[in-house]
Design an enzyme around this catalytic site. Structure first.
Site, PDB file in Angstrom:
ATOM      1  N   GLU A 287       0.835  -1.199   0.000  1.00  0.00           N
ATOM      2  CA  GLU A 287       0.000   0.000   0.000  1.00  0.00           C
ATOM      3  C   GLU A 287       0.877   1.259   0.000  1.00  0.00           C
ATOM      4  OE1 GLU A 287      -3.378   2.128   2.897  1.00  0.00           O
ATOM      5  OE2 GLU A 287      -2.177   0.437   3.611  1.00  0.00           O
ATOM      6  N   LYS A 348      -9.614   2.555  -3.066  1.00  0.00           N
ATOM      7  CA  LYS A 348     -10.084   1.981  -1.811  1.00  0.00           C
ATOM      8  C   LYS A 348     -11.493   2.482  -1.493  1.00  0.00           C
ATOM      9  CE  LYS A 348      -8.657   1.366   3.033  1.00  0.00           C
ATOM     10  NZ  LYS A 348      -7.656   1.719   4.058  1.00  0.00           N
ATOM     11  N   CYS A 398      -5.466  -2.649   2.706  1.00  0.00           N
ATOM     12  CA  CYS A 398      -5.348  -2.601   4.162  1.00  0.00           C
ATOM     13  C   CYS A 398      -6.625  -3.049   4.861  1.00  0.00           C
ATOM     14  CB  CYS A 398      -4.934  -1.184   4.570  1.00  0.00           C
ATOM     15  SG  CYS A 398      -4.447  -1.017   6.309  1.00  0.00           S
TER      16      CYS A 398
END
Length: 521
Positions: A287, A348, A398
Site C-alpha cells: 500500500e 479503496k 489494508c
C-alpha cells in the site's frame, strides 16, 4: 468437579463495586490471549463462564449493562491498544488523540456488549435458575452485538469472537461453511456452556458437551485439510502464474519524507529486479509503496517499467491517485505494464475514519492521521480486475480485508485476492498479527488464495485453505517468490453462510425462549 465450578461461581458473584468491575475488565483483557499472536484459544473456556455467572448476580439493569460493558471494555482496550501506536508515529501532531484511541474507542464499542448483557438480564432476570435459557440467549445477544459492531456506522469488526478459534488451521476451516461470524457463535456457546457445570449433579455432562463442540470442529477441519492438495505441488506446477512480493521495511516516518522519496523508490526497484526468476510475471508492492502520484510522474513510471516489471508482466503497487473531475484524492492500487503505462486502477472503498478521512469534517477542524488536511475519497466498492495473462483478482487495501462477506464482487468472482497493506504505523505490536489473521480468514471463507504485500510486514501468501505458502517476517526487508495456487469452488459460506448464521441465531433464540418459558435449568 462440580465443587470447583461452584467455588468459581461463588467467587465471581461475590464481588461487588470496583472489585466486580475490575474483575470483569480483567476477564476481557485475558480473553485477548486467545487472539494472535498468542492464539491460546482454550482461554475462552476459563473466561466465558464467568460472564454468565456474573450476569446471574446482576440485581439491576444498570448492573447487568455494566457486566457486558466492563468485560467488553477490557477485551477491546487490551486487544486494540496498538491503534495508539499510529498516533505515536507523528506524536507531535496527534498526541492529544491517544486517549480517544486507547480509551474512547473501546469505551464506545463496549456499549454493544453492555446492551447484549442488558437484553439477557431483561429476558431472564437475576439468579442461578434458568441458566440454560441465559446461556442460549447470551450467545444470541453477544453474537448480534458482534455483528452490529462490525456493521453500524461504517463498522469495525476487529477481533470478533470467531477469531478466538482462528489461530489453528483445523479449527479455522469451519469458516468455509459458516464464516468468522458462525465461528463466533460456536466460541460463545461452548464457553458459556461451561457455566452449567456449577451446581450440576453431573458436571461432566456439560463439560463434555462444551469440549465436544471444538473437538468436532477440529476433526472436521482436519478431514478437510487431509483431502487438500499437497502445497509443495503448487510450487512445482509450471502452469501456475509466478509472483514476487516486495517488502521494503521502511519506517513510517520516512515513508512520505521528501528527502527519502527517491531512496525509497530505488529500494523497491532493487528488490523487484534482484535475482528474479524468469517464471515470475507479476511484482507486487505494498500500500502506497509509490508515495507520490505515480500516474502523473512519467519518469518514475519509466524507471519502474525498466527494472520492476517482468517481460510481458505487471507491477501492481499502492499509490495515491487524484481524479480531476470531480476532484478527489484516492488511496489506490495502480497497475503498470512493461511500457510504464497505467493499465488498471482500484480506489479503496472502505476508508478508516479519522485515519483516512474525518467524519463531519466541515464541523471538526482536525486533520486525518494518514491524509493530513486532505481527506481521501472512497471508491465504488469491491471489483474484479482482469489483466491479460494474469488470473482475475479482487484488490483490497489494508483495512478493507477485515469485513467478512464484503471482499469480492459476487457478480464477477475472482480467482484470488490481493490485499496490499501498510502496517508500518503499528510497529512491533499485536496489531499486525491480528490484521494478518483477519486476512487469512477471508481466504478460508471465500475459498480463494490471498496474497498480502505489507510495507514492514507481515507479508504472506495463503492458499485457498488459508495455509501459508511463505512469509516475510515483521520489520524485515525481503522478497518472496511463489506460484499462485488455484481457487476452490465457491464455498458454502460465500453462497449461503450469512443466511445460515441468521438461521442458527433464530434457532438458538427459539430454544432459549422455550427454555425460559419451561424454566429449564
Amino acid at each position: 468437579m462440580e465443587a470447583l465450578f461452584s467455588r468459581l461461581r461463588v467467587f465471581g458473584t461475590g464481588l461487588s463495586g470496583w472489585r466486580r468491575r475490575g474483575f470483569l475488565f480483567l476477564l476481557g483483557a485475558l480473553l485477548t490471549l486467545g487472539l494472535p499472536p498468542f492464539d491460546i484459544w482454550p482461554v475462552a473456556f476459563v473466561i466465558l463462564p464467568f460472564l454468565i455467572w456474573l450476569l446471574e448476580g446482576a440485581a439491576s439493569r444498570r448492573s447487568a449493562f455494566g457486566v457486558g460493558w466492563w468485560f467488553s471494555f477490557g477485551y477491546f482496550m487490551v486487544g486494540w491498544y496498538w491503534i495508539s501506536n499510529a498516533l505515536l508515529v507523528f506524536s507531535d501532531a496527534f498526541w492529544w488523540m491517544i486517549p480517544f484511541a486507547l480509551v474512547g474507542l473501546p469505551g464506545v464499542m463496549a456499549v454493544y456488549g453492555g446492551l447484549a448483557a442488558l437484553a439477557v438480564h431483561m429476558a431472564v432476570g437475576p439468579g442461578p435458575d434458568r441458566r440454560m435459557a441465559r446461556i442460549l440467549l447470551a450467545t444470541v445477544a453477544f453474537a448480534l452485538a458482534d455483528f452490529a459492531r462490525g456493521t453500524l456506522l461504517t463498522g469495525f469488526p476487529w477481533n470478533s469472537f470467531g477469531y478466538l478459534w482462528s489461530g489453528t488451521e483445523a479449527l479455522s476451516q469451519a469458516a468455509a461453511l459458516i464464516g468468522v461470524g458462525g465461528l463466533g457463535i460456536l466460541v460463545l456457546l461452548s464457553g458459556f456452556g461451561l457455566a452449567l457445570c456449577a451446581g450440576a449433579r453431573r458436571a461432566w455432562v456439560p463439560l463434555a458437551a462444551s469440549l465436544l463442540l471444538p473437538a468436532a470442529v477440529f476433526a472436521g477441519g482436519a478431514v478437510r485439510l487431509g483431502g487438500a492438495p499437497d502445497m509443495a505441488a503448487y510450487q512445482e506446477d509450471t502452469a501456475l502464474p509466478g509472483i514476487r512480493m516486495v517488502q521494503p521495511n521502511i519506517p513510517q516516518r520516512e515513508k512520505w519524507a521528501r528527502d527519502h522519496r527517491l531512496r525509497n523508490f530505488e529500494m523497491h526497484l532493487e528488490d523487484s529486479a534482484a535475482d528474479r526468476p524468469d517464471w515470475v510475471g507479476t511484482v507486487l508492492w505494498p500500500e502506497t509503496a509509490a508515495a507520490f502520484l505515480i500516474e502523473e510522474e512519467e519518469a518514475f513510471r519509466t524507471q519502474a517499467a525498466r527494472f520492476a516489471v517482468p517481460d510481458g508482466g505487471y507491477l501492481i503497487t499502492g499509490a495515491p491517485r487524484i481524479v480531476r473531475t470531480p476532484r478527489a484524492l484516492h488511496n489506490a492500487i495502480v497497475v503498470l505494464n512493461g511500457t510504464g503505462a497505467v493499465v488498471e486502477t482500484y480506489d479503496k472503498a472502505h476508508l478508516v475514519p479519522f485515519g483516512e478521512y474525518v467524519p463531519l469534517s466541515e464541523y471538526l477542524p482536525i486533520d486525518s492521521v494518514a491524509g493530513g488536511a486532505l481527506n481521501y475519497s472512497p471508491g465504488p466498492g469491491p471489483r474484479t480486475l482482469t489483466l491479460a495473462g494474469l488470473p482475475p483478482f479482487s484488490p483490497l487495501i489494508c483495512y478493507e480485508v477485515i469485513f467478512p462477506g464484503a471482499v469480492i464482487d459476487r457478480s464477477d468472482r475472482p480467482t484470488w485476492i490481493l490485499n496490499a497493506t501498510n502496517d508500518a504505523w503499528y510497529g512491533v505490536s499485536t496489531g499486525p498479527y491480528q490484521h494478518l489473521q483477519h486476512a487469512r480468514m477471508r481466504a478460508v471463507e471465500e475459498g480463494l488464495p490471498l496474497v498480502r504485500p505489507a510495507s514492514t510486514g507481515v507479508s504472506v501468501a495463503y492458499d485457498a485453505y488459508g495455509r501459508e505458502i511463505g512469509r516475510i517476517p515483521l520489520e524485515t526487508r525481503g522478497i518472496l517468490d511463489f506460484r499462485l495456487p488455484p481457487a476452490l469452488p465457491e464455498t458454502f459460506y460465500a453462497q449461503w453462510g450469512r443466511e445460515a448464521i441468521a438461521a442458527t441465531l433464530v434457532l438458538l433464540l427459539g430454544f432459549g425462549l422455550v427454555a425460559l418459558r419451561k424454566r429449564v435449568v
